[in-house]
Structures are given as structure tokens and as C-alpha cells.
Design a protein around this motif. Sequence first.
Motif, PDB file in Angstrom:
ATOM      1  N   TRP A   1      -7.804  -6.134  -3.055  1.00  0.00           N
ATOM      2  CA  TRP A   1      -6.839  -6.323  -4.135  1.00  0.00           C
ATOM      3  C   TRP A   1      -6.727  -7.778  -4.575  1.00  0.00           C
ATOM      4  O   TRP A   1      -6.692  -8.074  -5.759  1.00  0.00           O
ATOM      5  CB  TRP A   1      -5.467  -5.819  -3.691  1.00  0.00           C
ATOM      6  CG  TRP A   1      -5.366  -4.332  -3.630  1.00  0.00           C
ATOM      7  CD1 TRP A   1      -6.215  -3.423  -4.203  1.00  0.00           C
ATOM      8  CD2 TRP A   1      -4.358  -3.567  -2.969  1.00  0.00           C
ATOM      9  NE1 TRP A   1      -5.797  -2.147  -3.940  1.00  0.00           N
ATOM     10  CE2 TRP A   1      -4.648  -2.197  -3.187  1.00  0.00           C
ATOM     11  CE3 TRP A   1      -3.240  -3.886  -2.216  1.00  0.00           C
ATOM     12  CZ2 TRP A   1      -3.860  -1.170  -2.682  1.00  0.00           C
ATOM     13  CZ3 TRP A   1      -2.443  -2.858  -1.714  1.00  0.00           C
ATOM     14  CH2 TRP A   1      -2.757  -1.526  -1.943  1.00  0.00           C
TER      15      TRP A   1
ATOM     16  N   GLU B   1     -10.168  -1.814  -2.632  1.00  0.00           N
ATOM     17  CA  GLU B   1      -9.558  -2.323  -1.405  1.00  0.00           C
ATOM     18  C   GLU B   1      -9.267  -3.821  -1.454  1.00  0.00           C
ATOM     19  O   GLU B   1      -8.248  -4.279  -0.943  1.00  0.00           O
ATOM     20  CB  GLU B   1     -10.460  -2.015  -0.207  1.00  0.00           C
ATOM     21  CG  GLU B   1     -10.597  -0.522   0.078  1.00  0.00           C
ATOM     22  CD  GLU B   1     -11.468  -0.254   1.285  1.00  0.00           C
ATOM     23  OE1 GLU B   1     -12.091  -1.224   1.796  1.00  0.00           O
ATOM     24  OE2 GLU B   1     -11.532   0.912   1.715  1.00  0.00           O
TER      25      GLU B   1
ATOM     26  N   THR C   1       1.159   4.232  -2.950  1.00  0.00           N
ATOM     27  CA  THR C   1       1.043   5.660  -2.638  1.00  0.00           C
ATOM     28  C   THR C   1       2.272   6.429  -3.106  1.00  0.00           C
ATOM     29  O   THR C   1       2.165   7.492  -3.726  1.00  0.00           O
ATOM     30  CB  THR C   1       0.862   5.853  -1.123  1.00  0.00           C
ATOM     31  OG1 THR C   1      -0.312   5.157  -0.690  1.00  0.00           O
ATOM     32  CG2 THR C   1       0.741   7.327  -0.775  1.00  0.00           C
TER      33      THR C   1
ATOM     34  N   LYS D   1       0.830  -1.209   0.000  1.00  0.00           N
ATOM     35  CA  LYS D   1       0.000   0.000   0.000  1.00  0.00           C
ATOM     36  C   LYS D   1       0.861   1.255   0.000  1.00  0.00           C
ATOM     37  O   LYS D   1       0.594   2.215  -0.730  1.00  0.00           O
ATOM     38  CB  LYS D   1      -0.930  -0.001   1.210  1.00  0.00           C
ATOM     39  CG  LYS D   1      -1.923   1.153   1.200  1.00  0.00           C
ATOM     40  CD  LYS D   1      -2.947   1.027   2.307  1.00  0.00           C
ATOM     41  CE  LYS D   1      -3.977   2.150   2.221  1.00  0.00           C
ATOM     42  NZ  LYS D   1      -4.995   2.038   3.299  1.00  0.00           N
ATOM     43  N   ASP D   2       1.927   1.255   0.811  1.00  0.00           N
ATOM     44  CA  ASP D   2       2.834   2.407   0.831  1.00  0.00           C
ATOM     45  C   ASP D   2       3.550   2.557  -0.510  1.00  0.00           C
ATOM     46  O   ASP D   2       3.808   3.677  -0.967  1.00  0.00           O
ATOM     47  CB  ASP D   2       3.867   2.259   1.952  1.00  0.00           C
ATOM     48  CG  ASP D   2       3.235   2.387   3.332  1.00  0.00           C
ATOM     49  OD1 ASP D   2       2.157   3.009   3.425  1.00  0.00           O
ATOM     50  OD2 ASP D   2       3.808   1.861   4.300  1.00  0.00           O
TER      51      ASP D   2
ATOM     52  N   ASN E   1      -8.337   4.571  -6.038  1.00  0.00           N
ATOM     53  CA  ASN E   1      -8.054   4.637  -4.605  1.00  0.00           C
ATOM     54  C   ASN E   1      -9.085   3.900  -3.761  1.00  0.00           C
ATOM     55  O   ASN E   1      -8.810   3.517  -2.622  1.00  0.00           O
ATOM     56  CB  ASN E   1      -7.988   6.101  -4.148  1.00  0.00           C
ATOM     57  CG  ASN E   1      -6.795   6.823  -4.733  1.00  0.00           C
ATOM     58  OD1 ASN E   1      -5.751   6.217  -4.980  1.00  0.00           O
ATOM     59  ND2 ASN E   1      -6.933   8.126  -4.973  1.00  0.00           N
TER      60      ASN E   1
END
Length: 730
Positions: free
Chosen positions: A525, A523, A255, A251-252, A520
Motif C-alpha cells: 500500500w 499489498e 475489509t 486492513k480491518d 484485494n
Amino acid sequence: MATCVQFPTNPTSDMSVDDRSLQKGNKTLEQSDESGHEIETDIEEKDKKFLDDAMRTVLDPNSVITKNTDFVDTFKQQLDALDKENITLETFMEKMDKLSLDVCKTSQESLWAYVTDINNEIKKNRMVRIAAEEDEIKKQYWNIIKKKYLDKIQLTNDSKLKRKLRIIKERGTNVQMPQSKQREEIDMMQRIWSRVTVCAYNATTCNTDESVKTMSDVISIFKTSNDTKELSYYWKAYRDTTGKKIRPVFKDYVTRMNRVAELENFTDAGDMWRYAFEDDNFVQTVDRIWHEIKPFYDQLHNYVRAKLQQYYTKDMQNDSTIPAHILGNLWAQEWQAIYPKVAAYPNHMVPKLLTNVNMHSKDLFDTVDKFHQSLGFESANDSYKNIRDTMTTANCLPSSHDMCDGVNYKIKWCGEKVTDVVVGLSRAARLLGHVQYFKHYRRLPPLYRDGPNPAFHDAVSDIVAVQLSAPENLKKMGLVNETGPEVTVNHLLWLALEKFPLMAYAYVLDKWRWDVFGNNSLENWNQHWWDLRINETGVSSPVPRNESDLDPAAKYHVVSHVQYITYLISHVLEFQIMSSLCKQANHTGPLHECSIRGVKEAGKLLSDGMALGASEDWRTVLKTMTGETELSTKGILEYFSPLELFLKEANSKFTQEPKDMDQSAPIIVGLIVLLLTLLIVVLYCLKKYRAGGGILSVCGLSKNGSLDIVTNEIPQGKHNEVDGIHEEKV
């Protein structure tokens, strides 16, 4: 490939898509995870080869890389000096061209020194350090232009300058820089992925070498094992040690990469990737291509599923998908390993070399080189003159190298005496095909020494490989004797098992990543991954999955931020260009029977396109080769049309067989019940007769005409005296 500032990712490598994963960036790599053909040791995803060691060195914070101020510091000093100079954009780019050539030459020399001496730690460390410096220079090239020449970029109407700036931007924004703050999550994911080991199946402990399996071991098991429980265990264990552990970091990563893309005026990281393909509607183009080839893929999928049901009945009862663990590949992206199980005609498996033909590695390249020369190309025999038959090892990586001086090109080969001429010629043709591409654009400025988009190098290099390995062409060259419709269908099937599953996997993998980067609110995935995998490709998970998993991250390209859609585009391009060359050769028969050997008009068409390098956009290059400006699936579908007819007929029979069985089942069951009943009655009558009863009593009829129950006449569990029949068995 040369990770030089303005150069394509050289060298190119002859391996399956997965060995390619050990190369940084989008490299022109060959996939050849063969089965049914001689299996050489090209570790699939091809993932645990010499660059795995290099990756470990780069990622391991404890590794020591000795500095060499003779080359790295000199390059940095030159770059810093250029940054400080008050010069025009054109002059800056000219000086960067010179610096880039110097870096490229040094990089290729260090890489070649390492691949020819892979156990030398000093050479490995030097190669890794120079490669990292190349990536840094690529990035700084673009950053300096943005910082000092932004107004010039925005105002220029010079098409050639715009072309150069586009290439610099694409390469500068997509480079990989290990241990940089910008790529912190990528470094962490790569570290997890590159150190994967799993406990051996049925091992009681996991603390000895024998009880631990590496990725190479697991890949080999998937190619050879028929034990579905073992395969299912390794499938899950591998993903538990990769995707599940990578999930918290991912996730990071998403982003951060989206933030990097936005700073470069892209909408997201997926948009930044697609920039290299120069198509404002690239997502729609990819969707169109996939849906045009999907009907053929579905026929292939249905055929493979029906054939595999004969081996794995219990594993394929629930739906119309194929469980991912039985397709002969850890990622189920190439299916050639199961070719022996699904061959259309088992008595015509693989064309064999004639007994009087003795082929060695150099002979393969000579055959390819003569083919190229018949098209009007220069000989490239200097690139392979020093190769020899060698023992194949897991650490040997076949590759093609552009030494960046416009003169020298080298091929690293791995292999012993040739026993499978199809695989051998395919590999040699791909490696030498890349060298021919290098040679054709060698006179261009450094920025243009590449294909016009990431798919062209593979596409062009594969054309001769496909043509040479066709059974009819092998017979014309006096290498094999067996040809005919059965051999042709088998060969087309073998080829399709490599290309179409790979195209399907490439489509789904990057479709998934584009959705993750661009949405975005997405969720679930992992659920989204399996929705795409099942709906688009008909491949399912062998075990239940949930959102603690991240199965796409079992792939090197995912953890390393490397796009994958290249493999879909390159295969379409390959047959589109081949179709055009065959028209130029005035070929009028089926496309799979075409050979352009000796047709210099076709060679000129191909040569003119390669000579453009990246100096023109891909549509211009494609028009030079084909007269077309859009990607077309007509060529690939035409090439495999005989196989499609066979698949449709075979699938129709597979579909009909269960129905026939269903209709006859009640009749068969009824006959069995009737026969068993008659047998019981006959046995009972014989027993009565031996007991001396009358005519009526012989058949057990009492005075009231009732039929005695057999079980009342014979004690429970007692053996029947007639022919040893036991009542319980009846």
C-alpha cells in the motif's frame, strides 16, 4: 454543515482543506492557506480547531456526555413511532421531512451556541450528542425504507420519488457514527490521529510542554521554517505517530467498509463513495480531468522546483521531483506558503490597500454583499450584521450556518483589522457565497436543500471570491493602486499554488483509496502511494519509506472515511461556470479579466442553477448554468493561460542555464589553471631575480635548460616571501 437527515453538511467553513478535516463528512469548506498574503490563524487541515475538541469528546471513552431527554429522546421516540406506523412511503417521507427539520434546527442552534462560546463544556457536549443523533437518524431513515418499502422502491417509475430515494440512500450509507460497532476501526484510527504530539526538534527530553509539539505547532513550522533538517524530522515524526500506528488497523477497516458497501449492493467502498457523483463512468471522468490539467500542473511543478533549487540545492540533486517537506505544507497539498520564494516578480508581491483606505471585517462583507446585489440577489447582510473585529485564535473557526428555518443564516467570523485585502475578500466571499446558496434553495423540500453533488457548494461559492480578489477588480473598487502584467502574473501564480497542488493531491489520494478498496491483491500500500505521488504529481518522500508505514493515513480524511475527490471536481466546476457567466456578460477579453459585477443576466443564470438545489441531477443543474452536461477543464485552463505562457518561458530559461554552464565549464577551468600556473612562475622568477641571478637564472633555467620545481626550491610548509603567498595554499 447541518448534519440533519436530508440536509447538506452545514455549516460551511472558511478554512484550508485541512481545517476542513475537523468537520464530519463532506463539508463545503474553504481552503485558504495563504502565504505572501497576510497569514491569519486558520490552522491548516486545518486540523486543530474547535471541532478537534469535539472529536476528542466523541472518541474518548472516558468523556461524560450528559443526556438531555428533552431533545434526543424525543427524536428517538418519534422515529420509533414512525417505524411502527402502517403508512405509505409518501406519508412516511413527509413525516420524516418534518422530523428532519426539527432535528436540523436543534442541531444548528446547538452548534451555533458552541462556536460562539467554545470554552463552554456543556454546550460542546450538547452539540456533539445532537450531531451523533442526527447521523443515527440518517442511517435509520434509509434502513426503515429498505425494510418496509423495498417493493415500492423497486417498482416505482416516479422520477421525483427516485431522486429522493437516491439522496436518502447516499446520505444514509455514508454517515459517520462514532462509537458504533460498524465503524469500530474508524473510531480507533481517529483516536490515534486526533491525539498526535511529537517531540520537539533537537529536544533532549520530551516531558515538558516546551519539548512537545502539537499538530498545530507542526503545521505552523512547515509554513515558516527554512531548516530542511528540522522539516524532515517533523515530516517523519508526524507520520510515525499517525500512519505507522494506524497501519495495523487499516486492513480491518478496508475489509469492514467493503462489507458494508456490498450489503448496499456496491462493488466496494470506493464505489459507494462515487455514488454521490451520479456518474457511472466517474473513474474515467476523473482520469480525463486530471490528464487534461496535468500539463499545466507539470509546468507549475517544474517552475517551483527550479525556484526552490536556489534555496535547497542539497535537497534537490537526485531527480526531477520535489521533496514533500519543503513545500510549506505538512501534506504538500497547497503550496501558497512558499509563494515568497517562488514569486515571478518579487517587487510586486501582494496588492496593498491604499493608505487612505481603512477596512474592517464588516466592510469586507458589505463589499461582497453589494456585488451579490448587483447580480440581482437578495441582500444577506442579516447573516453578518453582528460580526466584529476580534483577536484571531487557534480555536476560532469561520463558518456559514443555515439555521434550517428558511429565514435565518449566520456567519461566524474570526479576524482583526484587514491588512491583506485579497485574503480578506476571498474569505468573506466564500462564506457569504454559501449563505446565498442556502437562501436560493430554502423553499425546496428538506431533502433538496443541498447542491446536486458534493462539489457544487464549494464551486459556486468560490466564483465571486476569485473575481473580487483579482487585481484589476480591486483597483476598480478603489482599494489598491498597483496593477499591470507583473501584478497579474503574480496573482495568478498565488492562486495556482493553492488550486492545482490541491487538485493533484485529491486525485492521488482517492485514486489510491479506490485501488485499495477495489483490489484485494494489492499489498504494498505505501509503495503504491508513493508510486502515484511521484508519477502523477512529482512529489517525493524526504526520507526512505517502507511497508511498516502508511503515509496516506496521516490525513484526517483517510482515517475518517471521508472522500476527497470533491476538491478536484469543485475547482473544475468553478471555472466552467464562471466562463459561462462571463459569456452571458458578453465579456470578450481574457477570462481572468472578466467581472460579472452588475450583470443581472449572469446573476439570473447562476441564481436559476442554485435555486434547483439537489432537486435535479448535477447534469441538469450544470446545463442550467452553462448549457453543458459534462465537466470541462476549458474554463480553468483558459483562466490561467497567461500564467502558463509565463511558466513555459521561465522553464525554458531554467532548462537552458545549466546547459550554458556545462558548455563553458571546461573553458573556465582551463583559464583558472593557466592563471594559477602563470602566477607560480612569476612568483618564482621574482624570487630568483631578488637573489641576484643572471638573465637565465632569473627564470630558473639551469645550464641544461630544465625548469626547477617550485616545491624543491621552497621548503615544505614554509611561507613564501613574495606577497605572503604560502606554498601549501598555491
